[in-house]
Design a protein around this motif. Structure first.
Motif, PDB file in Angstrom:
ATOM      1  N   SER A 146       0.878  -1.211   0.387  1.00  0.00           N
ATOM      2  CA  SER A 146      -0.067   0.009   0.034  1.00  0.00           C
ATOM      3  C   SER A 146       0.990   1.235   0.139  1.00  0.00           C
ATOM      4  O   SER A 146       0.268   2.219  -1.223  1.00  0.00           O
ATOM      5  CB  SER A 146      -1.020   0.036   0.917  1.00  0.00           C
ATOM      6  OG  SER A 146      -0.065   0.213   2.200  1.00  0.00           O
ATOM      7  N   SER A 150      -0.082   3.525  -2.852  1.00  0.00           N
ATOM      8  CA  SER A 150      -0.770   5.136  -1.722  1.00  0.00           C
ATOM      9  C   SER A 150       0.752   6.634  -2.975  1.00  0.00           C
ATOM     10  O   SER A 150      -0.107   7.493  -2.927  1.00  0.00           O
ATOM     11  CB  SER A 150      -0.621   5.169  -0.599  1.00  0.00           C
ATOM     12  OG  SER A 150       0.836   5.102  -0.209  1.00  0.00           O
ATOM     13  N   THR A 155      -3.523   7.349  -3.526  1.00  0.00           N
ATOM     14  CA  THR A 155      -5.328   7.216  -2.496  1.00  0.00           C
ATOM     15  C   THR A 155      -4.314   6.592  -1.044  1.00  0.00           C
ATOM     16  O   THR A 155      -3.572   6.855  -0.955  1.00  0.00           O
ATOM     17  CB  THR A 155      -5.453   5.630  -3.124  1.00  0.00           C
ATOM     18  OG1 THR A 155      -4.435   5.270  -3.393  1.00  0.00           O
ATOM     19  CG2 THR A 155      -5.917   7.062  -4.312  1.00  0.00           C
ATOM     20  N   GLY A 156      -5.445   6.596  -0.249  1.00  0.00           N
ATOM     21  CA  GLY A 156      -4.741   7.122   1.455  1.00  0.00           C
ATOM     22  C   GLY A 156      -4.192   5.129   1.374  1.00  0.00           C
ATOM     23  O   GLY A 156      -4.716   4.447   0.352  1.00  0.00           O
ATOM     24  N   GLU A 157      -4.161   5.342   2.288  1.00  0.00           N
ATOM     25  CA  GLU A 157      -3.301   3.555   2.614  1.00  0.00           C
ATOM     26  C   GLU A 157      -4.500   2.252   2.693  1.00  0.00           C
ATOM     27  O   GLU A 157      -4.674   1.411   2.809  1.00  0.00           O
ATOM     28  CB  GLU A 157      -1.907   3.242   3.986  1.00  0.00           C
ATOM     29  CG  GLU A 157      -1.285   4.047   3.348  1.00  0.00           C
ATOM     30  CD  GLU A 157      -0.147   4.503   4.631  1.00  0.00           C
ATOM     31  OE1 GLU A 157      -0.242   4.227   6.415  1.00  0.00           O
ATOM     32  OE2 GLU A 157       1.054   5.312   4.391  1.00  0.00           O
ATOM     33  N   SER A 160      -5.503   1.836  -0.712  1.00  0.00           N
ATOM     34  CA  SER A 160      -4.942   1.025  -0.958  1.00  0.00           C
ATOM     35  C   SER A 160      -4.667  -0.107  -1.002  1.00  0.00           C
ATOM     36  O   SER A 160      -4.577  -1.237  -1.994  1.00  0.00           O
ATOM     37  CB  SER A 160      -3.356   1.560  -1.338  1.00  0.00           C
ATOM     38  OG  SER A 160      -3.337   3.395  -1.746  1.00  0.00           O
TER      39      SER A 160
END
Length: 494
Positions: A146, A150, A155-157, A160
């Motif tokens: 992730s 990310s 994207t946020g973790e 992800s």
């Protein structure tokens, strides 16, 4: 961080999507050969030794190596290579002690060996330890994936993590172990090539080239490998990377992971015979040595690059992001996307193998053990259902791993080290002794668990010693307990 032109991101994202689609198709095309559990879990035992060897390396390194190993050298030096010496000793031990037992008859999991030697309860106990250990360690690996996602997609973790698990489940459902091995071959070759290209790109951005790197990094002791300090004190055992900790920790951890962990044993069992399995195992050490050295040197180059460019030093708990971030922000358009795709796809293949091994252990060691009359069709249905359920479990663990403050590589190794000593101790008990029976073995496992939990949470001893301590306590207390076991009643044949 350096700014990047939007067209670069567009091109790279297109490359990533095309590559992931291609590797997914490549893995799923093996579904036609999955007719029974032997095909699904062992690939029909048709893979050549060199493919299994590369698959072993892929499983041994994964995204934790790609994002974590450069960070170790960035923060420290090349001392992590001391563990690789222990890796070689472990492979010799496994080749001599474990493989001959695994190739007596046909086994699907490592824990069937425990059933033969001790009985059903120890089989389920060791299989349960594997399930818990692998789920926790693989959850950390998913979180490592992730970090890359990310950075690339912004994207946020959590988003992800969900994305990568869902995509992996899509083709794990179809291809089985054959797909795992051959996608590993393709992906590992690509991300090692990517690492070589990254090394050259970083070196090209450093004025003065390698001579300047050697001067700066040498002055900072970045090329130090061996630390032979030895003083049997608590302070000595708290050092993670010394020669003695590396040899002991690397040997015992790898003997446990490659000799008793279904993720690795499943690959060894997929070989055509014992000789090819041994060849694959030993050849994998050469590749792992080269790979670790390469990623550590990338960390050294990044250390010099950050200093020369006067870039802000990342916090110690954020250095896992420096390598994927450099790739994404500094490599030429298209190449950055290809290398990121290779990292992601390799990680997905590793996750796929974990899901396959978790499912095989669940079906073979628990469900089939209860229902011997289970048909191959029903077994296959349960195997695929197990894959989905374990995918959900790993998703939850990966989200929780996002709250760790340590290096993801060290966190994964530490988690794996806690129960590995118990597994190795009881496996060695079964292979090297004849007198201890199931009761003594269970006493040994209980004492080994209690001891290593105390060491982990109540002492400063480094994780590189956990497996040695757990193995010694488990093996020793089981032997002691066997002295109090009643003599076995003679059989009718006697």
């Amino acid at each position: 961080m350096l700014e990047v032109a939007p067209i670069m991101h567009s091109l790279d994202l297109a490359v990533i999507l095309v590559y992931l689609a291609g590797i997914t198709w490549f893995g799923a095309r093996f579904r036609s050969g999955q007719k029974n559990l032997r095909d699904y879990f062992l690939g029909g035992r048709t893979a050549p030794w060199w493919a299994i060897s590369l698959s072993i390396v892929s499983a041994e390194t994964s995204t934790l190596t790609i994002v974590g190993t450069p960070a170790l050298a960035f923060n420290g030096n090349l001392g992590f290579l001391q563990i690789v010496v222990g890796y070689l000793l472990a492979r010799i031990v496994i080749s001599i002690l474990f493989l001959p037992h695994y190739f007596k008859g046909e086994m699907f999991t490592a824990y069937e060996l425990m059933r033969r030697r001790f009985g059903e309860r120890i089989r389920k106990l060791t299989a349960s330890i594997f399930l818990v250990t692998r789920a926790l360690a693989e959850g950390v690996r998913v979180f490592a994936i992730s970090l890359v996602i990310s950075i690339v997609l912004g994207t946020g973790e959590i988003q992800s993590i969900v994305l990568i698990v869902v995509l992996t489940l899509f083709y794990t459902f179809e291809g089985g172990m054959t797909a795992v091995i051959w996608t590993d071959v393709v992906q590992m070759s690509l991300y090692v090539l990517g690492a070589l290209l990254s090394f050259l790109v970083i070196l090209g951005k450093i004025p003065g080239g390698w001579a300047h790197v050697a001067l700066v990094a040498g002055a900072a002791h970045k090329f130090t490998i061996f630390d032979f300090r030895f003083a049997p004190t608590m302070e000595f055992f708290s050092h993670t990377y010394t020669f003695w900790a590396g040899v002991a920790g690397g040997c015992f951890l790898t003997t446990s992971s490659h000799g008793t962990d279904q993720l690795m044993v499943q690959r060894l069992l997929s070989a055509r015979d014992e000789r090819q399995s041994r060849t694959a195992l030993m050849a994998s050490w050469v590749v792992i040595l080269i790979q670790f050295t390469l990623f550590l040197l990338i960390g050294v180059l990044l250390y010099v690059y950050y200093g020369d460019m006067h870039l802000p030093q990342p916090a110690p708990d954020r250095t896992d992001r420096i390598y994927p971030a450099f790739i994404w922000n500094n490599l030429p358009p298209g190449l950055a996307g290809l290398l990121i795709a290779a990292i992601l796809a390799a990680a997905m293949a590793n996750l796929s193998a974990a899901l396959n091994s978790l499912s095989s252990t669940t079906v073979v060691d628990f469900l089939q053990a209860r229902r011997r009359e289970m048909t191959e069709k029903r077994s296959m249905q349960l195997a695929k259902l197990g894959t989905v359920i374990w995918g959900a479990v790993l998703l939850a663990i990966a989200i929780g791993a996002g709250h760790m403050s340590k290096s993801v590589l060290e966190a994964g190794l530490k988690i794996a080290s806690i129960p590995s000593g118990m597994l190795l101790g009881v496996f060695l008990l079964g292979i090297l002794t004849r007198k201890p029976r199931e009761g003594a073995a269970m006493v040994g496992v209980a004492c080994g668990l209690a001891t290593i939990l105390f060491v982990c949470f109540r002492t400063p001893i480094a994780f590189t010693w956990y497996v040695l301590i757990g193995t010694t306590v488990t093996f020793g207390t089981a032997l002691l307990a066997s002295l109090f076991e009643p003599a076995m009643a003679p059989t009718k044949e006697e």
